[in-house]
Structure formats: C-alpha cells, structure tokens
Design an enzyme around this catalytic site. Sequence first.
Site, PDB file in Angstrom:
ATOM      1  N   ARG A 174     -31.565  -1.719   6.250  1.00  0.00           N
ATOM      2  CA  ARG A 174     -30.264  -1.859   6.901  1.00  0.00           C
ATOM      3  C   ARG A 174     -29.190  -1.508   5.873  1.00  0.00           C
ATOM      4  O   ARG A 174     -28.872  -2.292   4.992  1.00  0.00           O
ATOM      5  CB  ARG A 174     -30.075  -3.288   7.420  1.00  0.00           C
ATOM      6  CG  ARG A 174     -28.639  -3.581   7.824  1.00  0.00           C
ATOM      7  CD  ARG A 174     -28.488  -4.898   8.538  1.00  0.00           C
ATOM      8  NE  ARG A 174     -28.950  -6.056   7.795  1.00  0.00           N
ATOM      9  CZ  ARG A 174     -28.264  -6.684   6.834  1.00  0.00           C
ATOM     10  NH1 ARG A 174     -27.095  -6.209   6.436  1.00  0.00           N
ATOM     11  NH2 ARG A 174     -28.756  -7.754   6.250  1.00  0.00           N
TER      12      ARG A 174
ATOM     13  N   TYR B 215     -24.451 -10.797  -1.002  1.00  0.00           N
ATOM     14  CA  TYR B 215     -25.840 -11.169  -1.275  1.00  0.00           C
ATOM     15  C   TYR B 215     -26.723  -9.989  -1.662  1.00  0.00           C
ATOM     16  O   TYR B 215     -27.880 -10.175  -2.026  1.00  0.00           O
ATOM     17  CB  TYR B 215     -26.450 -11.884  -0.050  1.00  0.00           C
ATOM     18  CG  TYR B 215     -26.381 -11.097   1.244  1.00  0.00           C
ATOM     19  CD1 TYR B 215     -27.301 -10.086   1.540  1.00  0.00           C
ATOM     20  CD2 TYR B 215     -25.396 -11.366   2.189  1.00  0.00           C
ATOM     21  CE1 TYR B 215     -27.230  -9.373   2.717  1.00  0.00           C
ATOM     22  CE2 TYR B 215     -25.319 -10.664   3.381  1.00  0.00           C
ATOM     23  CZ  TYR B 215     -26.243  -9.672   3.646  1.00  0.00           C
ATOM     24  OH  TYR B 215     -26.178  -8.968   4.827  1.00  0.00           O
TER      25      TYR B 215
ATOM     26  N   HIS C 161     -25.179  -6.913   8.535  1.00  0.00           N
ATOM     27  CA  HIS C 161     -26.001  -7.435   9.627  1.00  0.00           C
ATOM     28  C   HIS C 161     -25.262  -7.250  10.953  1.00  0.00           C
ATOM     29  O   HIS C 161     -25.826  -6.767  11.933  1.00  0.00           O
ATOM     30  CB  HIS C 161     -26.295  -8.912   9.385  1.00  0.00           C
ATOM     31  CG  HIS C 161     -27.044  -9.570  10.494  1.00  0.00           C
ATOM     32  ND1 HIS C 161     -28.370  -9.297  10.754  1.00  0.00           N
ATOM     33  CD2 HIS C 161     -26.660 -10.473  11.422  1.00  0.00           C
ATOM     34  CE1 HIS C 161     -28.775 -10.010  11.798  1.00  0.00           C
ATOM     35  NE2 HIS C 161     -27.752 -10.729  12.219  1.00  0.00           N
TER      36      HIS C 161
END
Length: 372
Positions: A260, A273, A264
């Site tokens: 990805r 992160y 998200h």
Amino acid sequence: MPVTETSQSQEFLQLLDPSGARVASAEYDPVVADVDGAALLALYEDMVVVRRLDTEATALQRQGELALWPPLLGQEAAQIGSGRALRSDDFVFSSYREHAVAYTRGVEVVDLVRVWRGVTASGWDPYAVGMATPQVIIGAQTLHATGYAMGIRFDGTDSAAVVYFGDGATSEGDVSEAMVFAASFTVPVVFFCQNNQWAISEPVTLQSGGTLADRPPGFGIPSIRVDGNDVLAVHAATRVALARARAGEGPTFIEAVTYRMGPHTTADDPTRYRDAAELESWRTRDPISRLAEHLRSTGALSDDEEERIQATAKAVAAELRAGCLALPDPDPLTMFDEVYAEPHPELERQRAEYAEYLAGFDGVGLTTEASR
C-alpha cells in the site's frame, strides 16, 4: 512452484521481474499461454486508468467532495490481474479498497464514489455486475463468500465466488471460520488476500511470524503465494484457483504480496508509522512501471499507444469528477427505503415521526417529502 525472488525471506510466484523481464515457468506458462502482447497491453491500460481514477478520487476527498477514500495506489496489479480472470457468472465479495476489481466487473465510475460522498448506503446493484458492495467490517465478507459458494455447490453450477481481504483481516476470527466451512464443504471459493504489508499502522510481521500463505493448509486449503505487483503472475494464480473451484476441488487461498503506497484511508498519515526508505524500496517494484518496461521491450507499447492510454485515463477521471459533483443529495426520508423487503409497521411509525421532525425545519432550506 517456480521461484525467482524472495519477500520477507520467503518465496513466491513471479512471471515478470521488477525490471519487466519475463521469468519462465514450466508450471504456470501454459496457464497464460493465450495472454499475448495485446492482452498484456489491455491489462496495462486497466492499471493506468484505475490509478488515475484513484488519484482523482483522492483529490476529490482533499477538496471536500468526498467524506473519505481508501486509496489502492500500488495494488493495481493484484486487483486487475485477478479481476480480469473472472467470468461474468462468478461473484465477488470485497473489502472497501477493491475499486479496480469493481472496474473490471463493469461498475460505473461514479458508482465507485457514491457511498464515500455520503449520498447512498450502497454504490451499485450487486446482481447487475456480479459483485457485492464493499464490506467495511474487517473480514466479514469471507463468510458471505463462503455461504454464497455453498449455494453454488448446491445449485450444481461451475461458477465461483472470490473474496478479497487484506493481511489485517487474517487476524480476524471470521476469516478462520470461513476457511473451516469452505474446506469442510469443499465449496468453490477463492480467498484472495492482498498482503499490502500494513493493517493500518500494524506491520504484517507483527501479525504473523511466517507467511500468510502458510496458514490455509492447516485448514486443508492449498495456497499460492504470488508477487502481487506482477499482473501476469496474479492472473495465472487466479486462473489456477478458479480452475480448481470449477472442477469441484474446493477452495484455494492466494496471498498476493504487494504494498500500500498511500495511506490506509485519506484520514490516515502513514508517515507516523512507516519508514520513508521502505516506501522508496517498494517504488522500485511499481506494478505499472514493471509492465510498461516489459511491453516496451517487446514493442507492444509505442509512444502513440502510451499517449492514447493516458488520454483515456484522463477522460475517465474527468467522467468520475463530473459524475461525483453532479450527484444529488438524497431526500432524508429515503433512509427508510428498502430496509425491509415488505412493509413494516414499526418502520412506518419511525418514518412518520422523522417526517414530523423534519417538517419543523420548514423555511431553512431543507427539501423533504414532509415539507412539500
């Protein structure tokens, strides 16, 4: 299974390497022997178009025209390669990120954004395109797909159900329960896991000490681990899984190893992160660039063809934007429509109460059945 590359120190099927070079496979080459230059060019066009659609939808959300959007950036090969392997009588169950699969099923581009604009509870007619509307509850669609596949088996047809979910969903009990039933009843379902490395902010290495493809054999389900950024390998693996289903051999699990590249959803900030170096490493494995290099090396992708494809992508994106902005706001009372198949007195009571409530807003710009 042929092996040419590793990911997380584990092997997977690959037919096009990151440079676009063709990787020979005695086992899988016959499966895609009919996928010639023209067919690969069509897959390339699909990926370019859906990436442009994804970019446009992301821009629409940033401009306040959509409430939310879950980008698919980087996962085009996994979705197009598998989606184009399906027949019209197969049925798809998906999560909220499979916009490219929906595109292959013939979903109108404006229907991709209806629910994200907040004007409807469902984007399209599932029976018209052979695909259920997106499931937001993580992993729940695996149960739906397994139940549908049980119905296929009882009907005695050779169609199949295909269910898409992410690596994070494999930590949900629903997925394990679905695989138990699928294996026990030998139903024609393909479990298609897009391992995009991150379940929101949790890396897949935290969820699983081994590969996700290691899990299904414990349920009695064979698995295929494939390079999810290789559209040809994904296409081959999906064809193999569908052939097993149609032959009455039961479920197959596909782990498509991809990435990805965006957030998200548009409400997420992956820089909090995710290491930037990791993202850059995966950019070198971009699924669209990989296929483009292969097509150019074979002469199937000329400058004129590239220009035509980019023009098509631009036009489809313009269609999406125009369609999105033209979507009318629904009458508030339509939330009571199609809740039950038959008239329901309690629902009618609630509808009447809400209509009375809305009538109190006469003169402030609300348009409802109650104020007409």
